[in-house]
Design a protein around this motif. Structure first.
Motif, mmCIF file in Angstrom:
data_model
loop_
_atom_site.group_PDB
_atom_site.id
_atom_site.type_symbol
_atom_site.label_atom_id
_atom_site.label_comp_id
_atom_site.label_asym_id
_atom_site.label_seq_id
_atom_site.Cartn_x
_atom_site.Cartn_y
_atom_site.Cartn_z
ATOM 1 N N ALA A 29 0.578 -1.442 -0.039
ATOM 2 C CA ALA A 29 0.067 0.232 0.126
ATOM 3 C C ALA A 29 0.852 1.663 0.009
ATOM 4 O O ALA A 29 0.274 2.101 -0.321
ATOM 5 N N LEU A 30 2.003 1.516 0.363
ATOM 6 C CA LEU A 30 2.840 2.161 0.674
ATOM 7 C C LEU A 30 4.523 2.288 -0.104
ATOM 8 O O LEU A 30 5.238 3.336 -0.134
ATOM 9 N N GLU A 31 3.427 1.685 -1.063
ATOM 10 C CA GLU A 31 4.771 1.549 -2.904
ATOM 11 C C GLU A 31 4.837 2.909 -3.006
ATOM 12 O O GLU A 31 3.091 4.020 -3.519
ATOM 13 N N PRO A 32 6.156 3.939 -3.067
ATOM 14 C CA PRO A 32 6.437 5.391 -3.623
ATOM 15 C C PRO A 32 5.217 5.644 -4.648
ATOM 16 O O PRO A 32 4.562 6.238 -5.132
ATOM 17 N N GLU A 33 5.223 4.467 -5.959
ATOM 18 C CA GLU A 33 4.885 4.219 -7.291
ATOM 19 C C GLU A 33 3.502 5.291 -6.903
ATOM 20 O O GLU A 33 3.341 6.107 -7.672
ATOM 21 N N LYS A 34 3.264 4.671 -6.489
ATOM 22 C CA LYS A 34 1.406 4.938 -6.824
ATOM 23 C C LYS A 34 1.240 5.782 -6.264
ATOM 24 O O LYS A 34 -0.272 6.609 -6.062
ATOM 25 N N HIS A 35 1.868 7.001 -5.396
ATOM 26 C CA HIS A 35 1.690 8.158 -4.506
ATOM 27 C C HIS A 35 1.996 9.559 -4.879
ATOM 28 O O HIS A 35 2.571 9.929 -4.251
ATOM 29 N N TRP A 36 2.453 9.740 -6.316
ATOM 30 C CA TRP A 36 3.153 10.760 -6.551
ATOM 31 C C TRP A 36 1.948 12.290 -7.349
ATOM 32 O O TRP A 36 2.499 13.242 -7.234
ATOM 33 N N GLY A 37 0.560 11.533 -7.297
ATOM 34 C CA GLY A 37 -0.543 12.800 -7.814
ATOM 35 C C GLY A 37 -0.474 13.714 -6.764
ATOM 36 O O GLY A 37 -0.347 13.937 -5.231
ATOM 37 N N LEU A 38 -0.925 14.896 -7.319
ATOM 38 C CA LEU A 38 -1.741 16.084 -6.675
ATOM 39 C C LEU A 38 -2.286 16.084 -6.583
ATOM 40 O O LEU A 38 -3.456 16.505 -5.081
ATOM 41 N N PHE A 39 -3.174 15.074 -6.283
ATOM 42 C CA PHE A 39 -4.551 14.379 -6.181
ATOM 43 C C PHE A 39 -4.603 12.623 -5.561
ATOM 44 O O PHE A 39 -3.726 12.226 -6.462
ATOM 45 N N LYS A 40 -5.490 12.174 -4.918
ATOM 46 C CA LYS A 40 -5.804 11.538 -4.383
ATOM 47 C C LYS A 40 -6.136 10.398 -5.338
ATOM 48 O O LYS A 40 -8.013 10.642 -6.327
ATOM 49 N N VAL A 41 -6.192 9.417 -5.704
ATOM 50 C CA VAL A 41 -7.036 7.828 -6.303
ATOM 51 C C VAL A 41 -8.168 8.232 -6.476
ATOM 52 O O VAL A 41 -9.470 8.320 -7.305
ATOM 53 N N ASP A 42 -9.279 8.839 -5.398
ATOM 54 C CA ASP A 42 -10.811 9.513 -5.697
ATOM 55 C C ASP A 42 -10.923 11.068 -6.017
ATOM 56 O O ASP A 42 -11.608 11.694 -5.567
ATOM 57 N N ARG A 43 -9.930 11.570 -6.738
ATOM 58 C CA ARG A 43 -9.779 12.306 -6.557
ATOM 59 C C ARG A 43 -9.982 14.078 -6.004
ATOM 60 O O ARG A 43 -10.615 14.891 -5.893
ATOM 61 N N THR A 44 -9.141 14.110 -4.924
ATOM 62 C CA THR A 44 -9.739 14.500 -3.717
ATOM 63 C C THR A 44 -7.817 15.493 -3.440
ATOM 64 O O THR A 44 -6.916 14.507 -3.862
#
Length: 314
Positions: A283-298
């Motif tokens: 879950a904390l894999e860095p490749e998943k978390h580069w967005g300026l928005f979360k996956v739910d678009r918040t």
């Protein structure tokens, strides 16, 4: 700065966009027209330039949405070329059978021809073309020899009118890609201080060093940054968890944008939205978390002053 004149583009903010949500991934389920429209409604007031990596169904839908909804985006469209030679130095696997490598070459030809087709189909939306992404760096799992990349650049130039580039980590441009520099219309570099163990207070200066190392080596060739960003989580593999957070991302983003706008450097921030399909299953894999928005678009912290759930048009 020379890139705006030579590439005939206006200054504007730029971002890497890939719209894959929970349960979606390249080669699998893709975002719908309405999901991509929702994303572009979020992005269109803040960014003018989008970078797309691949000539896949996702890219086709994005271009269709931009055209039909009359969004004022300009797109850098890429062809995602896969391995044509083994890279035994790749830590996560870069070796293939000779049969697979031959299939990959056929696939890459198809991808390049698709890029040319889309470039000609959407000439008012697509402003530049990339012959590949991170295919020559030492650690890549989809290694393509430089001579083959040059062949693809020439194919694209023969078939489409838009300026052509190749997107790669800054380091290979300093030596390995010297012959490619002569072929492309502009150089595209990636810079990730956090992957190179830089602390947040060192980050912008390191990005500057990366940029000017390339720009000063080729003073007559425009240089664009096609990836720069800061992840917000890490599982400790490659990036220290204490060096990433939404606060760190906010600092780097604001410093980066201020510097790039002051110096008229076109920079595609990596990236718009978190993508849960990427990297390992952790879950904390860095490749998943580069967005300026979360996956739910918040919006994450860096975007909260510009966006809220109430401000996002539906």
């Amino acid at each position: 700065m020379k890139y705006t004149k030579e590439l005939q583009i206006e200054p504007g903010r730029a971002i890497c966009y890939s719209g894959f949500r929970e349960g979606q991934m390249p080669g699998g389920k893709v975002p719908t027209y309405e999901e991509i429209k929702e994303d572009l409604l979020i992005l269109h007031k803040h960014w003018k330039y989008l970078r797309l990596y691949d000539c896949d169904v996702h890219a086709e839908i994005v271009l269709d949405v931009i055209q039909k909804e009359n969004f004022d985006f300009k797109v850098m469209l890429g062809a995602y070329i896969v391995a044509e030679a083994n890279n035994y130095g790749c830590p996560w696997g870069g070796t293939y059978s000779e049969k697979q490598l031959e299939k990959n070459k056929i696939s890459n030809d198809t991808q390049i021809n698709k890029l040319i087709h889309l470039a000609n189909q959407y000439p008012d939306i697509i402003f530049s073309l990339s012959a590949g992404n991170e295919a020559c760096v030492d650690w890549t799992d989809h290694y393509v020899p430089v001579d083959n990349v040059i062949k693809y650049v020439r194919m694209i130039k023969n078939g489409a009118k838009q300026p052509v580039t190749f997107c790669e980590n800054y380091l290979p441009w300093l030596d390995k890609l010297k012959e490619l520099v002569e072929e492309v219309d502009f150089i595209s570099i990636h810079t990730y201080p956090v992957w190179e163990y830089k602390l947040i207070h060192e980050a912008l200066e390191y990005t500057k060093e990366n940029y000017y190392a390339v720009a000063d080596t080729y003073p007559n060739k425009p240089v664009v940054i096609t990836e720069a960003g800061w992840t917000t989580f890490s599982n400790g593999k490659g990036i220290c968890p204490s060096n990433v957070s939404e606060e760190h991302q906010q600092i780097y983003y604001n410093d980066l944008v201020d510097w790039c706008e002051e110096n008229d450097i076109l920079t595609f921030v990596f990236e718009a939205f978190d993508e849960p399909w990427k990297g390992s299953g952790e879950a904390l894999e860095p490749e998943k978390h580069w967005g300026l928005f979360k996956v739910d678009r918040t919006p994450k912290l860096v975007m909260r002053e510009y966006f809220s759930n109430q401000l996002v048009e539906k």
